[in-house]
Write a protein that holds these residues in place. Structure first.
Motif, PDB file in Angstrom:
ATOM      1  N   PHE A 126      -5.253  -7.929  -6.559  1.00 15.48           N
ATOM      2  CA  PHE A 126      -5.640  -9.251  -6.051  1.00 15.48           C
ATOM      3  C   PHE A 126      -4.612 -10.330  -6.372  1.00 15.48           C
ATOM      4  O   PHE A 126      -4.776 -11.478  -5.967  1.00 15.48           O
ATOM      5  CB  PHE A 126      -7.001  -9.656  -6.643  1.00 15.48           C
ATOM      6  CG  PHE A 126      -8.102  -8.668  -6.343  1.00 15.48           C
ATOM      7  CD1 PHE A 126      -8.373  -8.284  -5.038  1.00 15.48           C
ATOM      8  CD2 PHE A 126      -8.863  -8.119  -7.360  1.00 15.48           C
ATOM      9  CE1 PHE A 126      -9.381  -7.372  -4.756  1.00 15.48           C
ATOM     10  CE2 PHE A 126      -9.878  -7.209  -7.100  1.00 15.48           C
ATOM     11  CZ  PHE A 126     -10.140  -6.830  -5.783  1.00 15.48           C
ATOM     12  N   GLN A 127      -3.574  -9.999  -7.133  1.00 19.21           N
ATOM     13  CA  GLN A 127      -2.561 -10.995  -7.492  1.00 19.21           C
ATOM     14  C   GLN A 127      -1.734 -11.367  -6.260  1.00 19.21           C
ATOM     15  O   GLN A 127      -1.355 -10.499  -5.474  1.00 19.21           O
ATOM     16  CB  GLN A 127      -1.610 -10.428  -8.562  1.00 19.21           C
ATOM     17  CG  GLN A 127      -2.212 -10.351  -9.942  1.00 19.21           C
ATOM     18  CD  GLN A 127      -2.002 -11.641 -10.741  1.00 19.21           C
ATOM     19  OE1 GLN A 127      -1.884 -12.717 -10.192  1.00 19.21           O
ATOM     20  NE2 GLN A 127      -1.991 -11.514 -12.046  1.00 19.21           N
ATOM     21  N   ARG A 128      -1.467 -12.659  -6.101  1.00 18.08           N
ATOM     22  CA  ARG A 128      -0.577 -13.137  -5.043  1.00 18.08           C
ATOM     23  C   ARG A 128       0.427 -14.086  -5.643  1.00 18.08           C
ATOM     24  O   ARG A 128       0.011 -15.006  -6.331  1.00 18.08           O
ATOM     25  CB  ARG A 128      -1.374 -13.841  -3.933  1.00 18.08           C
ATOM     26  CG  ARG A 128      -2.342 -12.942  -3.195  1.00 18.08           C
ATOM     27  CD  ARG A 128      -1.631 -11.868  -2.360  1.00 18.08           C
ATOM     28  NE  ARG A 128      -2.589 -11.028  -1.631  1.00 18.08           N
ATOM     29  CZ  ARG A 128      -3.219  -9.968  -2.143  1.00 18.08           C
ATOM     30  NH1 ARG A 128      -2.996  -9.601  -3.394  1.00 18.08           N
ATOM     31  NH2 ARG A 128      -4.056  -9.272  -1.422  1.00 18.08           N
ATOM     32  N   PRO A 129       1.755 -13.947  -5.423  1.00 16.90           N
ATOM     33  CA  PRO A 129       2.327 -12.853  -4.650  1.00 16.90           C
ATOM     34  C   PRO A 129       2.054 -11.499  -5.298  1.00 16.90           C
ATOM     35  O   PRO A 129       1.831 -11.405  -6.501  1.00 16.90           O
ATOM     36  CB  PRO A 129       3.831 -13.174  -4.634  1.00 16.90           C
ATOM     37  CG  PRO A 129       4.062 -14.234  -5.629  1.00 16.90           C
ATOM     38  CD  PRO A 129       2.767 -14.881  -5.937  1.00 16.90           C
ATOM     39  N   ARG A 130       2.099 -10.466  -4.460  1.00 15.92           N
ATOM     40  CA  ARG A 130       1.766  -9.120  -4.918  1.00 15.92           C
ATOM     41  C   ARG A 130       2.767  -8.633  -5.959  1.00 15.92           C
ATOM     42  O   ARG A 130       3.927  -9.052  -5.969  1.00 15.92           O
ATOM     43  CB  ARG A 130       1.752  -8.169  -3.725  1.00 15.92           C
ATOM     44  CG  ARG A 130       0.624  -8.449  -2.749  1.00 15.92           C
ATOM     45  CD  ARG A 130       0.764  -7.559  -1.541  1.00 15.92           C
ATOM     46  NE  ARG A 130      -0.266  -7.806  -0.555  1.00 15.92           N
ATOM     47  CZ  ARG A 130      -1.480  -7.246  -0.582  1.00 15.92           C
ATOM     48  NH1 ARG A 130      -1.795  -6.423  -1.557  1.00 15.92           N
ATOM     49  NH2 ARG A 130      -2.352  -7.499   0.367  1.00 15.92           N
ATOM     50  N   VAL A 131       2.286  -7.755  -6.812  1.00 15.13           N
ATOM     51  CA  VAL A 131       3.128  -7.235  -7.892  1.00 15.13           C
ATOM     52  C   VAL A 131       3.080  -5.708  -7.877  1.00 15.13           C
ATOM     53  O   VAL A 131       2.108  -5.111  -7.403  1.00 15.13           O
ATOM     54  CB  VAL A 131       2.665  -7.775  -9.266  1.00 15.13           C
ATOM     55  CG1 VAL A 131       2.890  -9.284  -9.356  1.00 15.13           C
ATOM     56  CG2 VAL A 131       1.213  -7.432  -9.531  1.00 15.13           C
TER      57      VAL A 131
ATOM     58  N   PHE B 122       6.523  -0.798   3.565  1.00 19.48           N
ATOM     59  CA  PHE B 122       5.471  -1.235   2.627  1.00 19.48           C
ATOM     60  C   PHE B 122       5.689  -2.698   2.217  1.00 19.48           C
ATOM     61  O   PHE B 122       5.876  -3.011   1.040  1.00 19.48           O
ATOM     62  CB  PHE B 122       5.450  -0.303   1.405  1.00 19.48           C
ATOM     63  CG  PHE B 122       5.372   1.152   1.792  1.00 19.48           C
ATOM     64  CD1 PHE B 122       4.204   1.677   2.349  1.00 19.48           C
ATOM     65  CD2 PHE B 122       6.473   1.990   1.658  1.00 19.48           C
ATOM     66  CE1 PHE B 122       4.141   3.004   2.746  1.00 19.48           C
ATOM     67  CE2 PHE B 122       6.417   3.319   2.040  1.00 19.48           C
ATOM     68  CZ  PHE B 122       5.244   3.831   2.591  1.00 19.48           C
ATOM     69  N   PRO B 123       5.640  -3.590   3.220  1.00 20.78           N
ATOM     70  CA  PRO B 123       5.883  -5.013   2.947  1.00 20.78           C
ATOM     71  C   PRO B 123       4.600  -5.716   2.477  1.00 20.78           C
ATOM     72  O   PRO B 123       3.497  -5.160   2.613  1.00 20.78           O
ATOM     73  CB  PRO B 123       6.298  -5.544   4.319  1.00 20.78           C
ATOM     74  CG  PRO B 123       5.536  -4.685   5.280  1.00 20.78           C
ATOM     75  CD  PRO B 123       5.425  -3.322   4.647  1.00 20.78           C
ATOM     76  N   PRO B 124       4.732  -6.927   1.921  1.00 21.99           N
ATOM     77  CA  PRO B 124       3.555  -7.627   1.371  1.00 21.99           C
ATOM     78  C   PRO B 124       2.446  -7.884   2.386  1.00 21.99           C
ATOM     79  O   PRO B 124       1.275  -7.921   2.020  1.00 21.99           O
ATOM     80  CB  PRO B 124       4.146  -8.959   0.881  1.00 21.99           C
ATOM     81  CG  PRO B 124       5.589  -8.704   0.688  1.00 21.99           C
ATOM     82  CD  PRO B 124       5.974  -7.665   1.684  1.00 21.99           C
ATOM     83  N   ASP B 125       2.798  -8.055   3.668  1.00 22.73           N
ATOM     84  CA  ASP B 125       1.767  -8.450   4.640  1.00 22.73           C
ATOM     85  C   ASP B 125       1.097  -7.265   5.328  1.00 22.73           C
ATOM     86  O   ASP B 125       0.261  -7.444   6.215  1.00 22.73           O
ATOM     87  CB  ASP B 125       2.363  -9.409   5.680  1.00 22.73           C
ATOM     88  CG  ASP B 125       3.577  -8.811   6.375  1.00 22.73           C
ATOM     89  OD1 ASP B 125       4.014  -7.706   5.982  1.00 22.73           O
ATOM     90  OD2 ASP B 125       4.095  -9.445   7.314  1.00 22.73           O
ATOM     91  N   LYS B 126       1.429  -6.052   4.928  1.00 15.99           N
ATOM     92  CA  LYS B 126       0.776  -4.882   5.532  1.00 15.99           C
ATOM     93  C   LYS B 126      -0.629  -4.726   4.936  1.00 15.99           C
ATOM     94  O   LYS B 126      -0.846  -5.019   3.749  1.00 15.99           O
ATOM     95  CB  LYS B 126       1.614  -3.635   5.237  1.00 15.99           C
ATOM     96  CG  LYS B 126       1.132  -2.388   5.937  1.00 15.99           C
ATOM     97  CD  LYS B 126       2.057  -1.207   5.636  1.00 15.99           C
ATOM     98  CE  LYS B 126       1.564   0.045   6.337  1.00 15.99           C
ATOM     99  NZ  LYS B 126       2.427   1.205   6.061  1.00 15.99           N
ATOM    100  N   ALA B 127      -1.575  -4.256   5.737  1.00 18.90           N
ATOM    101  CA  ALA B 127      -2.959  -4.073   5.250  1.00 18.90           C
ATOM    102  C   ALA B 127      -2.973  -3.064   4.096  1.00 18.90           C
ATOM    103  O   ALA B 127      -2.151  -2.136   4.074  1.00 18.90           O
ATOM    104  CB  ALA B 127      -3.838  -3.575   6.383  1.00 18.90           C
ATOM    105  N   PRO B 128      -3.902  -3.236   3.147  1.00 19.18           N
ATOM    106  CA  PRO B 128      -3.951  -2.292   2.018  1.00 19.18           C
ATOM    107  C   PRO B 128      -4.234  -0.871   2.488  1.00 19.18           C
ATOM    108  O   PRO B 128      -4.876  -0.653   3.514  1.00 19.18           O
ATOM    109  CB  PRO B 128      -5.121  -2.804   1.170  1.00 19.18           C
ATOM    110  CG  PRO B 128      -5.403  -4.167   1.650  1.00 19.18           C
ATOM    111  CD  PRO B 128      -4.939  -4.263   3.068  1.00 19.18           C
ATOM    112  N   GLU B 129      -3.742   0.085   1.727  1.00 22.71           N
ATOM    113  CA  GLU B 129      -3.946   1.503   2.031  1.00 22.71           C
ATOM    114  C   GLU B 129      -5.366   1.902   1.615  1.00 22.71           C
ATOM    115  O   GLU B 129      -5.835   1.502   0.544  1.00 22.71           O
ATOM    116  CB  GLU B 129      -2.926   2.326   1.231  1.00 22.71           C
ATOM    117  CG  GLU B 129      -2.659   3.685   1.788  1.00 22.71           C
ATOM    118  CD  GLU B 129      -1.854   3.632   3.085  1.00 22.71           C
ATOM    119  OE1 GLU B 129      -1.087   2.684   3.299  1.00 22.71           O
ATOM    120  OE2 GLU B 129      -2.031   4.563   3.883  1.00 22.71           O
ATOM    121  N   GLN B 130      -6.044   2.660   2.438  1.00 18.90           N
ATOM    122  CA  GLN B 130      -7.345   3.196   2.047  1.00 18.90           C
ATOM    123  C   GLN B 130      -7.116   4.476   1.244  1.00 18.90           C
ATOM    124  O   GLN B 130      -6.495   5.406   1.734  1.00 18.90           O
ATOM    125  CB  GLN B 130      -8.195   3.500   3.289  1.00 18.90           C
ATOM    126  CG  GLN B 130      -8.668   2.256   4.022  1.00 18.90           C
ATOM    127  CD  GLN B 130      -9.506   1.340   3.158  1.00 18.90           C
ATOM    128  OE1 GLN B 130     -10.450   1.771   2.520  1.00 18.90           O
ATOM    129  NE2 GLN B 130      -9.137   0.056   3.117  1.00 18.90           N
TER     130      GLN B 130
END
Lengths: 388, 140
Positions: A126-131, B122-130
């Motif tokens: 849930f951290q933004r920016p992602r880590v 695998f960029p930050p704006d891609k939907a999370p992986e299930q």
């Protein structure tokens, strides 16, 4: 107005319905399920190394059953674990180095601690920016009864020299390639605390392999990484261990960082106790309720502090109501909580929870950002739809 | 009572893994013949092979360095560790360099291509992986 009796009946019904039947049906029918004997229904973050997360809906009992207890491995598990040949060496700044075997450990006076164990990276997703790191959401946490000799009894046998200031743990994990071994240390004050154990049992049974058989450190109230599994060596040091998993790993900035900024390891400290935190077990995110009455429940914990209050908001944080805390409690264990709410009308709602502890800490709306996503503890939040 | 012994059998397929642990007692295990142990292992392998098909690590997305990257990374950990990340190019650069320092065998000429591949897929704006679940334990 809902009576207390109706409320309690509703909570137990909701626990059965939302906390057990729904998730069980969901994952039991999943063809992509991974077979790992001894574990059930956990989310597979990684099968090698093994990292398994408990779905939040499984938080429906104060003590987490071992098959539902999250697993965090930094390395490969030991390929052979034989209690008949296992030894625990105690060395370093001690008068009399020891080698203890399984029988020696079993003969020592056992002590039991009910402890909520949480991975420092729980909530990292849930951290933004992602880590980077294992993308734990809510469930790298669980509560169990751990039993075994007190670490201080073992240290007393060895006789800690005045120069002994930190206690290092090393396990039997198998380290691939040039990866630094998973070795960490804790200060001597925590090591000789009456509740710090070398645990050999979990919920009344021997530790399972995934949880550190035959023995693990149990550093109650502290991040899970302090509680080294498959323990084979205890070494008393004159200073903090300086390997990768103490520095730069598992460190927290001394001052809040701007999101995205790097950690200055010289202006940071090792992680110790857990944060104040609550999670919502039910309803789950994106749940559609077929009843206007929604029973909201979850768990809250605060490391070595006590939970004094959990509040719930059903209007995105505009107003808060006190949740009812569960009866079961122990010094280092989570408190279950519940709150019954009647939605005023059909529609979409955002439900929040926040906990306050005995040190006066309250979960923040936004967690402090750090580059490894440690100790994430923002309000928990689920969005639901009330359909009728 | 003698202390327990865990016998771990870990079967690794090309991109899959299945775990078995069998708690025994040392007194019992010492009486197991080699043939008996082989039979047990064979039965476990057969039992394991069906769920194993469903337990395979996902394949990394197609791309010019997919094969090389799979070889370099999955020597130590499975692909799920990679595919769950959602990182910027700067963060991927740090991760790749850390893994090279920790022993990942990456030809220096491939380093930049690895970073490009990872930050593209695998960029930050891609939907999370299930992620999958652990199956029900039939014995309980």
């Amino acid at each position: 107005m809902i009576s207390r009796r109706d409320f309690l009946r509703g909570v137990s019904g909701a626990v059965a319905a939302a906390g057990a039947i729904h998730p069980l049906l969901t994952w039991a029918a999943d063809d992509s399920a991974v077979v790992i004997p001894g574990e059930e229904g956990l989310i597979v973050r990684s099968a090698r190394f093994l990292d398994l997360e408990m779905p939040p809906a499984f938080i429906d009992s104060w003590i987490t059953p071992v098959p539902h207890f999250f697993v965090r491995n930094h390395m490969h598990e030991p390929s052979t674990l034989d209690a008949a040949t296992w030894e625990l060496k105690v060395s370093g700044e001690v008068e009399k180095p020891l080698t203890l075997n399984f029988a020696d450990m079993v003969r020592m006076e056992p002590h039991t601690v009910t402890n909520t164990l949480e991975c420092a990276g729980n909530g990292r997703a849930f951290q933004r920016p992602r880590v980077p790191g294992v993308q734990w959401q809510r469930g790298a946490v669980g509560t169990a009864r751990f039993s075994g000799p007190r670490l201080r009894d073992i240290l007393h046998q060895a006789g800690v020299k005045p120069t002994g200031k930190h206690v290092m743990f090393h396990g039997l994990d198998e380290v691939p390639s040039k990866v630094p071994p998973f070795i960490r240390s804790i200060p001597i004050e925590k090591a000789i605390d009456e509740d710090t154990l070398i645990a050999m049992r979990m919920n009344g049974a021997e530790l399972t392999r995934h949880h550190g058989f035959p023995a693990r450190a149990l550093v109650p109230g502290w991040i899970g990484a302090a509680s080294c599994k498959w323990l084979s060596e205890i070494k008393v040091l004159d200073k903090e261990f300086d390997g990768n998993f103490m520095k730069p790993g598992y460190r927290y900035p001394n001052h809040p960082l701007k999101p995205g900024d790097p950690l200055n390891v010289d202006d940071s400290h090792p992680l110790t106790a857990l944060n104040v935190k609550s999670v919502i077990a039910s309803p789950t995110d994106d749940w559609t309720s077929k009843s206007r009455t929604v029973n909201i429940h979850g768990a809250a914990w605060a490391g070595d502090a006590d939970i004094v209050k959990v509040e719930v908001s059903t209007d995105s944080g505009a107003t808060w109501q006190a949740a009812q805390l569960g009866r079961d409690r122990a010094k280092y264990a989570w408190r279950l909580w519940s709150h019954s709410w009647k939605a005023p009308q059909v529609g979409d709602y955002t439900i929040l929870s926040r906990a306050t502890d005995s040190q006066g800490r309250t979960q923040p709306e936004t967690a402090d950002w750090n580059p490894s996503g440690y100790l994430y503890n923002a309000y928990d939040q689920v969005k639901i739809h009330v359909a009728t | 009572m003698s202390p327990p012994k865990f016998v771990l059998l870990s079967f690794r397929a090309k991109r899959g893994i299945c775990f078995f642990s069998k708690a025994t007692r040392t007194a019992d295990s010492s009486s197991l013949s080699l043939l008996g142990t082989t039979k047990v292992a064979a039965v476990l392998l057969v039992l394991c092979s069906l769920p194993l098909l469903r337990a395979q690590s996902p394949e990394l997305p197609a791309g010019p360095v997919q094969a090389k990257l799979t070889t370099a990374c999955t020597e130590c950990h499975e692909s799920r560790i990679i595919i769950q990340q959602r990182l910027s190019k700067t963060a991927w650069t740090k991760e790749v360099d850390k893994m090279i320092k920790w022993g990942a065998l990456v030809d220096p000429v491939d380093r930049d291509s690895f970073i490009e591949y990872l930050s593209t897929n695998f960029p930050p704006d891609k939907a999370p992986e299930q992620m999958p679940r652990v199956a029900a334990n039939k014995k309980r």
